[in-house]
Enzyme design. Structure first.
Site, short mmCIF file in Angstrom:
data_model
loop_
_atom_site.label_atom_id
_atom_site.label_comp_id
_atom_site.label_asym_id
_atom_site.label_seq_id
_atom_site.Cartn_x
_atom_site.Cartn_y
_atom_site.Cartn_z
N MET A 27 50.36 46.92 61.09
CA MET A 27 50.04 46.58 59.53
C MET A 27 49.17 45.69 59.00
SD MET A 27 52.37 45.87 62.12
CE MET A 27 53.73 46.69 62.55
N CYS A 28 48.51 45.02 59.85
CA CYS A 28 47.63 43.94 59.29
C CYS A 28 46.65 43.19 60.27
CB CYS A 28 48.70 42.74 58.90
SG CYS A 28 49.60 43.16 57.58
N GLY A 29 45.70 42.54 59.73
CA GLY A 29 44.73 41.80 60.60
C GLY A 29 45.09 40.35 60.03
N ARG B 266 42.47 47.19 60.28
CA ARG B 266 43.56 46.73 60.36
C ARG B 266 44.42 46.84 59.12
NH1 ARG B 266 44.89 45.09 65.73
NH2 ARG B 266 46.96 44.28 65.14
#
Lengths: 227, 301, 443
Positions: free
Chosen positions: B1-3, B32
């Site tokens: 979902m994320c960095g 990401r």
């Protein structure tokens, strides 16, 4: 030797070139410079070639390796040598999570520490970690040998099947259905071979053995709390 | 979902280069999180009795001068205003609560992104590289910064839904992962007086920390309580006025890599993000243990 | 034995005979009920939608001369070698282990005859399967049983499985009676144990790390093969958006009616949403990202007839996948084994105890004698016949709606018969403009 600089060439080009090598004549070794944490370096190799990575690699380095020798002069990210079938992978630094995940064969050596879930779901690989391993290592480990010269984190060998785990240092605690087992002569000689191949000076006598209690192989209501 | 990324300089000589190194780190995490990006930079500290606010309005042509003028009428002193794309950094010799109350009443379309004495939060929808360019992050200076690139999971891709979330003065949080009990927790925190603007799980984590700190907990105690009260998968990086903290949940599936030298401490979701840092070849590299609070502070006057 | 109610005997709707039986079974055994098949209770489904056939404003196509094409290409986004299928119906993943080798061979033969694909399951690829299937999709599951790069390269596509409709969030299960020598060897397990499967992948969690895993699989196979991502229907809108962002070429959504070889009944009946709303959510997510038809969508879970296929296509799917229906076509629950079903305490049309490994039809078993009851050649022919009928039915409906290609069916060709279906599918209630939750069509 073939020298590849990943600041000039892409990982895709490198892997493609490695995939074209002839099994009977793979040619000289390959040196990979400036890996800079890139992912999937030297994955899907299928010939007995040597690849040396000079620096830190990212995720899935040497993923699904067959026959090749891959050395990393640095650290590796998640899933080094995941699903390896055969060959030799040597990490000089530390490995992130899920090192050797689901691997069927070959040998993975980590000179430093491996993180959580080392050898998760392993299916026949030999893993030798000269440092320590993190929590949930050997989780659902089905076959093969996990040798830890340092310490092991929480829940070692949780839900283990028939893989063997050897630890020289301290085990924080054992996972479901994983128990200590006595060391027999065949285990000492197995460890001697594995440690020698890994270039470790540790002595087999210093290790303890862990494996499945086999109480969870058939569901029984008395063990329901372990599920 | 994320960095997520965080950079904290132990060596003050590096502060002029914060924006440069930080932008490279954040940009490398675009894969990401392609949807939006945000960051908190801790720069110059405003004097005691003053508050530094970062404000946002969706219209880049918004008349900040008019807002500043109205504010100076009310507070008898002209605020120091610096506009940056859709945001404005505003310094006012007044209490935070008074400034917020006045803004809510007079300019309800303006959102407060952050408040404190050092923190500046900016975040926008768009590819991270575009967001970094839009705010000219490369030129920013300060002692530390945390940032986030977002791949939205269950809530919408909006400015408000982007991280970092600010939860209290000079405090903010970025999150990689997915919480699983945030809906009930949000309702409980709302009853305790915490306000939420989105349906984002990370905002709940931020609100939870604010609540704990308001109850008198130290940051470490608040994070340790979070291990018990929050459910799901998370790597959190928290920014505070004088430092930052990192926490992973007990299962620790979401990644986190840390690097430390005499000059800095850095964290990122992938090692790739750290390769541009000075002296990274000799840095101490490690992964934070699960369920363990890591924090660094610098002593400032 | 038929129930003979007497006046004065009233069955409780809350504690009906099924519930009473289950509570008593639980009290006796101390373990949850495990079975095969998908959700058996009545759910809003494609029966609640109908087609608006040709009329004054819309003209039909003739049945014989006028072409109605059925081909579909899967994996156009990033793969060098997308799959070209002749019909928009594929065979869903079912493991060798859950099914006999003969059943897998029959599926391969039937699918190949009709120019479509089969899928491996949670046990790996068998040589027979690869040999008999012209197009073979290789599943990449949390267990990684039998996973190896040679089979990966031999596959025509790779399907990363996050979950399935019968148990979104649950892992595979195969009980000891079906872990034969061959199955045990393929899965690297001791013979005869109850296989416990992981529900999360061992080396990635979340769409951000899935992005990197997809990249690795592409690198290993030199970017040739389409990468599918399969999810069980729950938060389908978000899952599909995330799968697109992670790089998937094809997305497979399996609704709660989707079958399984063995899972806890409580999981099958109470987790996941029906195929109908899941399909609509998936198409919405693809449309919002501008990826409809660019990332192909395959939908499964209770597909039974050409009508279901046509309605799924009309709602925006590129293809459907069948599992339970394919097994029934092969002979599962056939009345010819009624005596055997009764010996097991079941009956033809009711049998779902695949987990026991004593399937009288010889399909969901590893027992050699039982498995010999299914002739793979004849089974393949039966499957091909069924697929042929599905295709003809889709074409009939599509022509009636004036389409020269079945993928030109669209939501506006449909009307809903119930309020639930209208709300779930966002199709207006027949004769009205009304979609519950939305004022008028198209808003």
């Amino acid at each position: 030797m073939n020298v590849i600089d990943l600041s000039q060439t892409t990982v895709r080009e490198l892997n493609h070139a490695l995939h074209q090598l002839e099994p009977t004549d793979p040619g000289p070794r390959w040196v990979v410079r400036e890996p800079r944490g890139a992912h999937a370096i030297a994955c899907g190799l299928r010939v007995p070639v040597t690849v040396e990575i000079e620096g830190h690699a990212g995720y899935y380095c040497a993923g699904m390796n067959q026959f090749a020798t891959v050395r990393v002069a640095g650290n590796v990210g998640v899933g080094v040598a995941e699903n390896m079938m055969s060959g030799f992978v040597h990490v000089h630094g530390n490995a992130s999570q899920s090192a050797g995940a689901t691997a069927h064969g070959g040998m993975l050596v980590i000179d430093g520490d491996a993180s959580a879930r080392c050898g998760i779901s392993m299916k026949g690989v030999d893993i030798v970690v000269k440092g320590s391993v993190g929590h949930m290592s050997g989780f659902m480990a089905q076959a093969g040998n996990l040798v830890v010269c340092g310490d092991a984190g929480e829940a070692l060998g949780d839900s283990i099947y028939e893989a063997r785990i050897f630890v020289r240092g301290k085990v924080k605690d054992l996972g479901a259905d994983c128990v200590e087992k006595p060391m027999e002569p065949e285990h000492f000689s197995l460890l001697k071979t594995l440690l020698e191949r890994a270039g470790s000076e540790a002595q087999p006598e210093e290790f303890r053995r862990y494996g499945s209690a086999r109480r969870l192989y058939r569901f029984h209501i008395d063990h329901a709390s372990q599920y | 979902m994320c960095g997520i990324v965080g950079l904290f300089f132990k060596n003050p000589a590096l502060e002029p280069e914060l924006g440069h190194y930080f932008s490279v780190m954040l940009d490398s995490m675009s894969s990401r999180g392609p949807d939006s990006a945000g960051f908190a930079v801790y720069g110059d500290e405003v004097p005691a009795g003053c508050v530094k606010l970062t404000l946002h309005h969706p219209n880049e042509q918004f008349d900040w001068a008019a807002l500043a003028s109205a504010m100076s009428h009310r507070f008898q002193v002209a605020p120091n205003v610096k506009v940056n794309a859709t945001h404005a950094r505003l310094i006012l010799p007044a209490a935070e609560q008074d400034a917020r109350a006045w803004l809510t009443e007079r300019f309800p379309g303006v959102a407060v992104m952050s408040a404190g004495r050092r923190i500046e939060i900016m975040k926008e929808v768009g590819a991270p590289a575009a967001v970094l360019a839009r705010f000219n992050v490369r030129q920013m200076t300060g002692s530390h910064a945390i940032g986030h690139t977002r791949m939205a999971t269950e809530s919408a891709v909006t400015t408000a839904g982007s991280h970092p979330f600010s939860t209290g003065p000079d405090l903010c949080l970025v999150h990689n992962g997915s919480l699983s009990n945030h809906n009930r927790l949000r309702a409980q925190l709302q009853r305790a007086g915490i306000e939420f603007r989105t349906d984002n799980d990370s905002e709940v984590a931020a609100g939870y920390l604010t609540w704990r700190l308001q109850q008198g907990a130290s940051l470490k105690e608040a994070l340790e309580a979070a291990l018990h009260d929050l459910d799901g998968f998370y790597t959190f990086t928290i920014g505070t006025r004088d430092g930052f903290a990192v926490l992973r949940d007990p299962i620790a599936c979401k990644p986190a890599v840390m690097a430390e030298t005499d000059d800095y401490v850095a964290m990122a979701s992938e090692y790739r993000s750290l390769v541009g840092l000075p002296g990274i070849e000799r840095a101490h590299l490690w992964e934070p243990e699960p369920a363990t609070v890591y924090s660094w502070t610098t002593s400032r006057n | 034995m038929p129930l003979q109610p007497r006046p004065g005997l009233r069955e409780s709707a809350t504690f009906d005979r099924h519930v009473i039986h289950e509570i008593q079974r639980a009290a006796e055994t101390g373990i949850y009920d495990i079975r095969g098949w998908g959700a058996k209770r009545l759910l809003p489904n494609f029966d609640d939608l109908v087609f608006l056939g040709a009329s004054m404003s819309r003209y039909p196509l003739e049945g014989y001369r006028e072409r109605c094409a059925t081909d579909v290409t899967l994996g156009t986004r990033s793969a060098k070698k997308p799959l070209h299928l002749k019909i928009p119906v594929t065979i869903a993943g079912m493991s060798f282990g859950a099914l006999s080798a003969q059943a897998k061979e029959a599926l391969g033969r039937g699918a190949t005859e009709m120019g479509t694909s089969t899928t491996t399951g949670d046990g790996g690829m068998t040589p027979e399967e690869r040999h008999h299937s012209q197009h073979l999709v290789y599943q990449y599951l949390p267990s990684r049983y039998g996973m190896n790069p040679d089979d990966l390269r031999r596959a025509d596509a790779i399907e990363i499985v996050l979950g399935q409709g019968a148990k979104p969030g649950g892992g595979g299960m195969l009980l000891g009676q079906k872990i034969s020598d061959r199955v045990a060897e393929m899965r690297t397990l001791p013979k005869g144990i109850d296989q416990r499967s992981a529900c999360r992948h061992p080396d990635w969690t979340g769409p951000d790390d899935l992005t990197i895993k997809i990249e690795e699989l592409r690198e290993i196979t030199d970017w040739e093969k389409p990468i599918y991502v399969k999810v069980g229907a729950s938060r389908t809108y978000y899952d599909v958006a995330l799968a697109v962002k992670a790089g998937a070429d094809v997305i497979v959504v399996d609704g709660m009616q989707g079958g399984t070889g063995a899972t806890q009944d409580v999981f099958i009946e109470h987790v996941g949403i029906p195929t109908l709303p899941a399909l609509r959510q998936a198409v919405e997510a693809l449309n919002e990202l501008g990826m409809h038809r660019k990332v192909q969508l395959i939908v499964s879970g209770g597909i039974r007839s050409g009508a279901d296929v046509a309605k799924a296509l009309a709602m925006g799917a590129d293809a459907v996948s069948i599992g339970t229906a394919a097994l029934i076509a092969l002979g599962c629950n056939s009345p010819k084994w009624q005596a055997d079903y009764e010996k097991l305490g079941s009956a033809a049309g009711f049998y779902d105890d695949y987990q026991d490994g004593t399937d009288p039809a010889g399909i969901a078993t590893q027992d050699e004698k039982l498995a010999a009851r299914l002739d793979p050649v004849q089974g393949g022919r039966r499957l091909a016949n069924y697929l042929r009928v599905l295709t003809l039915e889709v074409q009939t409906l599509a022509r009636a709606c004036g389409k020269s290609h079945v993928l030109n069916l669209e939501p506006e060709d449909l009307a809903a018969l119930t309020i639930e279906a209208a709300a779930m599918a966002k199709i207006p209630l027949a004769g009205t403009d009304w979609i519950p939750g939305i004022a008028t069509r198209g808003v």
